[in-house]
Scaffold this active site. Structure first.
Site, PDB file in Angstrom:
ATOM      1  N   TYR A   1     -15.308   1.218  -5.563  1.00 65.95           N
ATOM      2  CA  TYR A   1     -13.867   1.036  -5.717  1.00 65.95           C
ATOM      3  C   TYR A   1     -13.449  -0.390  -5.325  1.00 65.95           C
ATOM      4  CZ  TYR A   1      -8.867   1.344  -5.235  1.00 65.95           C
ATOM      5  OH  TYR A   1      -7.512   1.097  -5.375  1.00 65.95           O
TER       6      TYR A   1
ATOM      7  N   HIS B   1       3.373  -2.216 -14.319  1.00 67.57           N
ATOM      8  CA  HIS B   1       2.868  -3.262 -13.438  1.00 67.57           C
ATOM      9  C   HIS B   1       3.476  -4.602 -13.831  1.00 67.57           C
ATOM     10  CE1 HIS B   1      -0.145  -0.969 -11.293  1.00 67.57           C
ATOM     11  NE2 HIS B   1      -0.803  -0.653 -12.386  1.00 67.57           N
TER      12      HIS B   1
ATOM     13  N   ARG C   1      -8.480   3.093 -11.072  1.00 65.39           N
ATOM     14  CA  ARG C   1      -8.225   4.222 -11.976  1.00 65.39           C
ATOM     15  C   ARG C   1      -9.570   4.824 -12.381  1.00 65.39           C
ATOM     16  NH1 ARG C   1      -4.372   1.475 -10.472  1.00 65.39           N
ATOM     17  NH2 ARG C   1      -2.400   1.270 -11.612  1.00 65.39           N
TER      18      ARG C   1
ATOM     19  N   THR D   1      -5.945  -9.067  -5.719  1.00 71.07           N
ATOM     20  CA  THR D   1      -5.061  -7.911  -5.871  1.00 71.07           C
ATOM     21  C   THR D   1      -5.601  -6.677  -5.165  1.00 71.07           C
ATOM     22  OG1 THR D   1      -6.115  -7.410  -8.001  1.00 71.07           O
ATOM     23  CG2 THR D   1      -4.057  -8.670  -8.057  1.00 71.07           C
TER      24      THR D   1
ATOM     25  N   GLY E   1      -0.400  -2.817  -1.993  1.00 69.83           N
ATOM     26  CA  GLY E   1      -0.249  -3.950  -1.101  1.00 69.83           C
ATOM     27  C   GLY E   1       0.830  -3.717  -0.053  1.00 69.83           C
TER      28      GLY E   1
END
Length: 379
Positions: free
Chosen positions: A314, A263, A334, A290, A350
């Site tokens: 989530y 990342h 995750r 994000t 995204g």
């Protein structure tokens, strides 16, 4: 007399009551309550906010699946702590975990799910019309089969060295089990820290291949553009939340390794306005950019309309806070939701104007693969 058990009642956060009280208002009030305030100086309260926790305040329609019984927020006070396990890291860059082996994750699925494809195409249309610059689109997988949350927690944390890990049995019967790489927001009581992770590339486990991928990754216009948009959003959040003129970018565009992905990461900080409680501070930056895209509210409206079910836990957060203003929190990614019957995993990426359906679907599958493998080993 303040009764902490009220904060663990499902009906307290039902949609029928959402306009009468907001979780951050009541949570800050709880921290300021005599008796609790003194205890919470040494022992933290624990909190969970679902992704849709702010929809009513921002006039965003609730997505399918949200009812009057949906748990949108939960606070666990020191006097009423149930089985919660959470370990948290610092806002500093974590050490990269050992490189994954080449066969550690399942290969990405080739054909995108039809519902994801339709939502992706709709997002591109929204971007073309100027409704948003980026929308973070998610995909969920639900399956049957029981498993032990504790064994799953051990499996996730033993194979993925991340700064945050949690196992939280919620009061509605679900258990959240996760190993999250991403801090949502953290404070030492003086400064607010945001650490966005945006931009993803798969790790192969082969050093030469990964080196070549990283060389491309660090010059990829789409990945860099995605990260820059969200770094700018974090700067705006800090500027709108903290003392004027105190915004500072501590690091930017650094590559970090987590499990089977790399990342891009940045670190933004600012000096807190001490007149606000920790949950009011969290409200001003929730949910994480994000996990929404930009501009945040319009992206959330698009997500609510296009995704086939509510995100719930989530992309929400779990964390802890002290009455002196210190807090730390992790974004719920995750993660496996262990349900009364079965389980659910979810991942997102995204979407920008120049995004490729094939690459976005591959990214989603890559992010799902770690949780899938952990579930498989525990089933």
């Amino acid at each position: 007399m303040f009764d902490p058990d009220h904060l663990l009642t499902r009906g307290w956060w039902s949609l029928g009551r959402r306009f009468k009280t907001r979780p951050w208002v009541l949570f800050d009030a709880a921290l300021d309550e005599p008796g609790i305030r003194e205890v919470a100086e040494q022992t933290p309260v624990l909190f969970h906010l679902a992704f849709e926790a702010t929809h009513a305040d921002d006039s965003i329609p609730y997505p399918p699946g949200v009812t009057k019984d949906t748990l949108l927020a939960e606070l666990v006070l020191p006097e009423a702590v149930h089985e919660v396990s959470m370990s948290a890291g610092s806002p500093e860059r974590p050490h990269a975990p050992p490189r994954a082996s080449a066969d550690s994750g399942a290969a990405p699925e080739l054909g995108a799910d039809p519902s994801y494809r339709a939502a992706f195409e709709a997002v591109i249309e929204h971007i073309a019309r100027g409704d948003a610059y980026q929308v973070v689109l998610s995909h969920s997988v639900r399956d049957q089969g029981s498993m032990c949350p504790r064994a799953l927690f051990k499996e996730l944390t033993s194979r993925s060295q991340v700064p945050y890990a949690f196992m939280w049995p919620l009061s509605d019967g679900r258990t959240l089990v996760g190993a999250s790489p991403e801090c949502f927001a953290k404070s030492d009581g003086v400064e607010l820290h945001l650490r966005p992770l945006a931009g993803t590339v798969r790790r192969s486990g082969v050093e030469e291949v990964d080196s070549a991928m990283l060389a491309l990754f660090e010059t990829d216009a789409k990945e860099l553009g995605e990260h820059l948009m969200l770094l700018d959003l974090c700067r705006d959040d800090i500027a709108n939340t903290c003392v004027g003129g105190s915004v500072e970018v501590r690091s930017e565009f650094e590559v970090e390794a987590y499990g089977n992905v790399f990342h891009l990461a940045s670190h933004v900080a600012g000096r807190l306005d001490r007149s606000r409680g920790p949950f009011e501070t969290l409200r001003r930056v929730f949910p994480a950019g994000t996990m929404t895209g930009t501009p945040r509210l319009r992206a959330m409206e698009i997500i609510s309309a296009l995704e086939p079910e509510a995100r719930g836990a989530y992309a929400g957060v779990v964390g802890y806070a002290y009455s002196d203003g210190r807090f730390d929190s992790a974004i719920c990614i995750r993660m496996v939701e262990v349900l009364p019957q079965g389980h659910r995993i979810r991942a997102a990426g995204g979407v920008l104007w120049d995004s490729s359906l094939a690459k976005e679907w591959e990214e989603v599958q890559t992010k799902l693969s770690g949780s899938r493998q952990a579930v498989k080993r525990c089933s």
